[in-house]
Design an enzyme around this catalytic site. Structure first.
Site, PDB file in Angstrom:
ATOM      1  N   ASP A 133      48.865  24.183  70.218  1.00 56.52           N
ATOM      2  CA  ASP A 133      48.801  24.079  68.759  1.00 56.52           C
ATOM      3  C   ASP A 133      49.904  23.214  68.144  1.00 56.52           C
ATOM      4  O   ASP A 133      50.108  23.269  66.942  1.00 56.52           O
ATOM      5  CB  ASP A 133      48.819  25.485  68.135  1.00 56.52           C
ATOM      6  CG  ASP A 133      50.077  26.265  68.500  1.00 56.52           C
ATOM      7  OD1 ASP A 133      50.815  25.814  69.384  1.00 56.52           O
ATOM      8  OD2 ASP A 133      50.307  27.318  67.892  1.00 56.52           O
ATOM      9  N   GLU A 134      50.608  22.443  68.965  1.00 57.67           N
ATOM     10  CA  GLU A 134      51.730  21.665  68.420  1.00 57.67           C
ATOM     11  C   GLU A 134      51.775  20.241  68.975  1.00 57.67           C
ATOM     12  O   GLU A 134      51.462  20.017  70.140  1.00 57.67           O
ATOM     13  CB  GLU A 134      53.067  22.341  68.775  1.00 57.67           C
ATOM     14  CG  GLU A 134      53.255  23.704  68.155  1.00 57.67           C
ATOM     15  CD  GLU A 134      54.670  24.228  68.364  1.00 57.67           C
ATOM     16  OE1 GLU A 134      54.975  25.281  67.811  1.00 57.67           O
ATOM     17  OE2 GLU A 134      55.455  23.585  69.070  1.00 57.67           O
TER      18      GLU A 134
END
Length: 412
Positions: A133-134
């Site tokens: 998610d990054e």
DNA sequence: TCTGGGGTCCTAGGACCC
DNA sequence: TCTGGGGTCCTAGGACCC
């Protein structure tokens, strides 16, 4: 360099916004969650329902959870009760029994994750992967990237991600990766935050040291013991003092980051160093009394690692195991073999020898298998002849197998 | 009622070679 | 008989991140 840090917020069901929700406690397909709900509430007409349309009341609660799962993440409403990532779900259930518990659908997470990253890469090609998610983004050379200090581009990225995935994301903009990551937290969720070099004193120094990416619980505790709680307090210590107490490398790094200095480039490509599979048992197992179960799990872990290696096109030459005992203490053993391998039986053989070098009288809660020193067969690191053939039963192998059989005789 | 799974990087001692 | 440093590889453990 100008950097973005973007993280996507993974909770998707609009009807759960603002409610305490904990994600974790196992993997399950969304379809399966639906199937269980249908079973639990047969009187309801479920036709055409998808998870994002199911009323809140039907979702399973944290209350009554038994098992060894941990929270992958929790909504802000759940955090109010003290629930946070990595917390055991039994403990979380005590703190907030009414919270909704959602399992992780890993295939779905991966699909969304790829969409998130490819959407960004179309706008700004220099993207560094930092997990599901990054990402970090170097937007120095993106046309129009400097407009309004990066805000215009950040808004475009947010909008594109929402269109592609239906998810919101938070973006931090700063002169380097360190500050961009910190900035991204200022305005969550769905926020944009721009931090300049001169904002160091106002925006970074008041933060707790723990907010620095690279200061974990241990380092933070040690800093606290020395009366250092914020980044600003850290910046007031001399480099010599920090080096004296935290070592040459980490001490110098602490000093640099407290002054907002970070020269790391955005790295767009990297090769894996190792691949592993591990599992925590529902109850602690004993090497003798639970031999059959342990042996079956061990073989499966080796097969999974081998399959992962083969699917991704790698082979490795360091084979190792990991054990966690009932008291949570971990031990590892590894061994480097002559050739490179991605073969399950070869991995199992050498991992089996590693197992014989640890204390097996204590109860075991976790078992893992790891293959390291990876190469992509076909590249010059893995020269022909140095690649070990898949399992062949030479006399030497048979002797080794007999040895391993002492441990898990009912296999093979 | 303890504490997932998949990773990376660093440190430190010993072996071994020059 | 006593005594060098480097450099590199291997192994074990641990901090940290998502």
């Amino acid at each position: 360099m100008d950097a973005f840090f973007a993280s996507v917020e993974l909770l998707r069901y609009p009807q759960l916004k603002g409610l305490p929700v904990v994600i974790g406690g196992g993997r399950r397909k969304e379809d399966d969650v639906l199937a269980r709900l249908r079973e639990a509430y047969p009187e309801r007409d479920w036709s055409g329902d998808t998870l994002d349309r199911i009323p809140v009341d039907f979702f399973p609660r944290l209350s009554g959870y038994t098992g060894r799962g941990v929270a992958t993440t929790a909504t802000y409403a759940a955090r109010q009760f003290g629930v946070g990532s990595a917390m055991g779900l039994m403990k979380a259930a005590k703190l907030c029994p009414q919270a909704i518990l959602l399992p992780v659908d890993f295939d779905e997470v991966r699909r969304i994750s790829r969409l998130f990253k490819s959407t960004i890469a179309e706008i700004a090609p220099l993207v560094e992967d930092r997990g599901v998610d990054e990402v970090y983004i170097d937007f120095t050379d993106v046309p129009g990237g400097q407009r309004e200090g990066g805000r215009v581009l950040a808004r475009l990225i947010q909008k594109s991600i929402f269109q592609a995935t239906g998810l919101t994301c938070s973006i931090g903009v700063a002169p380097n990766k360190l500050m961009a990551k910190m900035a991204s937290e200022f305005n969550k969720p769905n926020g944009i935050s721009i931090v300049h070099e001169d904002d160091l004193e106002d925006k970074i120094w008041p933060l707790p040291c723990r907010k620095i990416n690279g200061v974990g619980p241990k380092a933070d505790e040690k800093l606290q013991r020395h009366g250092i709680h914020t980044v600003g307090e850290l910046a007031q210590r001399s480099p010599a003092w920090l080096v004296q107490h935290f070592g040459k490398s980490y001490g110098a790094w602490l000093h640099a980051v407290s002054w907002g200095r970070d020269e790391r480039p955005v790295v767009t490509e990297s090769e894996p160093v190792s691949m592993s599979r591990e599992t925590t048992f529902e109850r602690d197992l004993h090497a003798v009394r639970d031999r059959a179960e342990l042996g079956a799990v061990f073989t499966r872990l080796c097969e999974q690692v081998a399959a992962d290696l083969q699917r991704k096109g790698y082979a490795g030459k360091t084979i190792g195991i990991k054990l966690r005992y009932d008291n949570f203490q971990s031990v590892t053993r590894d061994t480097t073999i002559d050739g490179f391998t991605a073969d399950a039986a070869t991995i199992r053989r050498h991992a089996g020898l590693c197992l014989k070098r640890v204390d097996l009288s204590r109860r075991i809660r976790l078992l893992g298998v790891r293959v390291g020193k990876l190469v992509k067969p076909g590249t010059d690191a893995a020269l022909p002849g140095r690649y070990s053939e898949p399992h062949s039963k030479t006399p030497r192998d048979k002797a080794t197998d007999a040895h391993t059989d002492l441990l898990f005789p009912e296999l093979d």
